[in-house]
Enzyme design. Structure first.
Site, PDB file in Angstrom:
ATOM      1  N   GLY A 298       0.831  -1.359  -0.024  1.00  0.00           N
ATOM      2  CA  GLY A 298       0.032   0.055  -0.164  1.00  0.00           C
ATOM      3  C   GLY A 298       0.840   1.311   0.073  1.00  0.00           C
ATOM      4  O   GLY A 298       2.001   1.147  -0.487  1.00  0.00           O
ATOM      5  N   GLY A 299       0.405   2.242   0.352  1.00  0.00           N
ATOM      6  CA  GLY A 299       1.071   3.561   0.532  1.00  0.00           C
ATOM      7  C   GLY A 299       2.438   3.422   1.268  1.00  0.00           C
ATOM      8  O   GLY A 299       3.303   4.568   1.032  1.00  0.00           O
TER       9      GLY A 299
ATOM     10  N   GLY B 192      24.150  13.225 -29.003  1.00  0.00           N
ATOM     11  CA  GLY B 192      23.552  13.719 -27.734  1.00  0.00           C
ATOM     12  C   GLY B 192      24.059  13.221 -26.687  1.00  0.00           C
ATOM     13  O   GLY B 192      24.182  13.676 -25.562  1.00  0.00           O
ATOM     14  N   ALA B 193      24.244  11.666 -26.790  1.00  0.00           N
ATOM     15  CA  ALA B 193      24.798  10.912 -25.623  1.00  0.00           C
ATOM     16  C   ALA B 193      26.227  11.085 -25.376  1.00  0.00           C
ATOM     17  O   ALA B 193      26.512  11.252 -24.081  1.00  0.00           O
ATOM     18  CB  ALA B 193      24.785   9.445 -26.171  1.00  0.00           C
TER      19      ALA B 193
END
Ligand code: HXC
Length: 517
Positions: A172-173, A407-408
């Protein structure tokens, strides 16, 4: 408690014994039968012998909104502080034997107390999680109790290292506290993490799935990236936490501890001169470079099973902790995909938070192409890495080992985005794109009109490699500080970090930047 008993030694002894007994012998037995240690046994293993100072041992809850009596030993969590190899850390350890380690108001207050003290004292906080989640009997109070912890996780982020070990259920949370800490460990076979469990999954999606398959340690260490480390059992998990702590500073104002492994700073490794294959499409193990250059060959890899095309981890150079990021040529040719970008971005930010200098070893053919990556958000995730490097103010040294395309190349800690020193091996190939793609565009007409297009392509490829794909053009432009002998990499890195030790970065005034999440 009988009248008059409150002030006696025997009353104190009784209360302490009750707290120490946790959920009682039967539940402790059940815990052991599952191969799990108890909350207190885990703390004993984690901390130096005799160093644990417990806080809030006698604290209990005030009863739940739904009318339960609310008095459970320690309210299901053991908290306090002690030392790891002599350095103070704060710890909380949830006690599954006490009402399933579930989290209610008093339980949360105890955790918050040690978190607050850890921040004030400037010491790491380590959470050992083993809990059925929000204490159902305390209703909304237990939700509020989680919120208090989450808020503190964020306030402590970048101030003191936060480490979570998930050693049982975490559902859960409740998963969001470990998720917001810097490192999450999981224990194989005994731990699981998910936002909604198998039953809810079945109701909502009609899918049948087991606990392990949905949120076990292996899944989180390889697929989701939630777990940074996995250990076979509690003992090994805690041993690894101690190892990690030894690389880290206690807070964002102090340096990491020095450790002299007696490895000469000028040690050369001639084997590195022959590591990179002559054929550009052949791969090799970047791990060899890493182990060769670091003190004593020691490296603690983070996220070892997740996005294996990039390697992140801690080592030491000249006794000082460094964070290392490297493209792994042996996996997906070292290309950057969504997971690799996000993994490295988070690591770079951690190092920057805690003033840990960064080494980047580059062999990257580019971002991973394809609709899966584009639709999965490679633009957004790649931007995270670009952003993380660009904003990092720690000393940053890069070594381009082989490919650094497009770009890398820029993203992988180039000088253009604030890298301090950039070296290249003679095998470096720095170019806008790989030779084949580039030659097919630049020489398209010649290739198309040639009698033998294949032969022409080969010729043009060679021409392109000669003219564009080498480290010397970038060196002439000043984008590379030096082309170095691979065998000297360790020495050159250590010298670069020595000169950058007192680096001061001037930052523009702002509240905080907006990293593309
Ligand atoms: C109160 C709990 C509890 C809980 C377990 N127990 N979880 N008590 N609140 N959340 C108690 C059980 O009643 C039992 O008490 C003891 O702990 C051990 O539990 P068992 O079920 O016997 O153990 P096991 O079979 O190992 O199963 C463990 C478990 C299961 C899988 C964790 O207990 C379970 O499913 N619990 C509920 C999990 C859950 O849904 N939690 C809420 C999640 S939502 P006795 O007296 O019999 O020994 C959440 C929201 C957080 O956490 C929101 C944050 C914003």
């Amino acid at each position: 408690m009988a009248t008059g008993e409150t002030k006696t030694i025997s009353a104190l002894e009784r209360l302490r014994d009750e707290a120490l007994a946790g959920g009682g012998a039967k539940r402790v037995e059940a815990q052991h039968a599952r191969g799990k240690l108890t909350a207190r046994e885990r703390i004993q293993l984690l901390l130096d012998e005799g160093s644990f100072e417990e806080m809030g041992m006698l604290k209990v809850g005030r009863g739940g909104a739904l009318g339960n009596e609310g008095e459970y030993p320690g309210d299901g969590v053991v908290t306090g502080h002690g030392t790891v190899d002599g350095r103070e850390v704060f710890v909380f350890s949830q006690d599954f034997t006490v009402i399933g380690g579930s989290l209610g108001e008093a339980h949360s207050q105890k955790i918050c107390e040690v978190m607050d003290m850890a921040v004030r004292a400037g010491s790491p906080i380590i959470g050992l999680n083993d809990s059925g989640g929000a204490r159902i009997q305390e209703g909304v109070d237990s939700l509020a109790a989680y919120g208090e912890i989450f808020h503190r996780n964020v306030r402590a982020s970048g101030v003191v290292p936060q480490i979570s070990c998930v050693m049982g259920p975490c559902a859960g949370g409740a998963v969001y506290s470990p998720a917001m800490t810097d490192f999450t460990f999981m224990v194989a076979s005994n731990s699981f993490m998910f936002v909604t469990g198998p039953d809810v999954v079945k109701t909502v999606t009609h899918q049948e799935i087991g606990f392990d398959e949905l949120g076990g340690a292996r899944v989180h260490a390889t697929k989701s990236g939630v777990a940074h480390f996995v250990a076979a059992n509690d003992i090994l998990c805690i041993r690894d936490v101690r190892k990690l702590i030894n690389y880290l500073p206690s807070n964002n104002r102090q340096p990491a501890p020095m450790l002299d492994l007696r490895d000469p700073e000028d040690r050369v490794d001639p084997a590195l001169d022959h590591l990179v294959p002559l054929v550009p499409t052949e791969s090799y193990d970047m791990g060899i470079v890493i182990h060769s250059i670091l003190d004593g060959g020691e490296f603690l890899e983070v996220h070892a099973g997740f996005a294996r095309n990039i390697i992140c981890g801690f080592g030491r150079l000249g006794g000082k902790t460094i964070g290392l990021v490297a493209n792994q040529s042996a996996v997906l040719a070292g290309s950057l995909d969504c997971d690799a970008s996000a993994k490295a971005a988070r690591f770079v930010r951690f190092c920057d938070d805690f003033n840990i200098p960064l080494v980047t070893l580059v062999d990257v053919p580019g971002f991973m192409p394809g609709p899966e990556q584009e639709h999965g958000g490679i633009i957004r995730h790649g931007a995270k890495l670009l952003y993380a490097y660009s904003e990092a103010t720690v000393p940053r040294v890069t070594v381009i080992v082989r490919k650094a395309f497009g770009g890398a190349y820029v993203v992988m800690n180039s000088k253009h985005i604030g890298g301090d020193v950039c070296y290249a091996w003679p095998t470096a190939e720095i170019a806008v794109m790989g030779p084949k793609g580039a030659a097919e565009i630049v020489y398209r007409k010649e290739i198309a009109s040639a009698k033998d297009p294949e032969a022409m392509l080969e010729e043009k490829l060679e021409e392109y490699r000669e003219q564009y794909v080498n480290p010397f053009i970038a060196a002439r432009r000043g984008y590379i500080d030096d082309v170095i002998f691979p065998r000297h990499t360790r020495r050159r890195l250590i010298r670069a970090f020595q000169v950058l030790e007192k680096k001061k970065a001037v930052e523009p005034e702002r509240k905080h930047g907006n990293i593309p999440l």
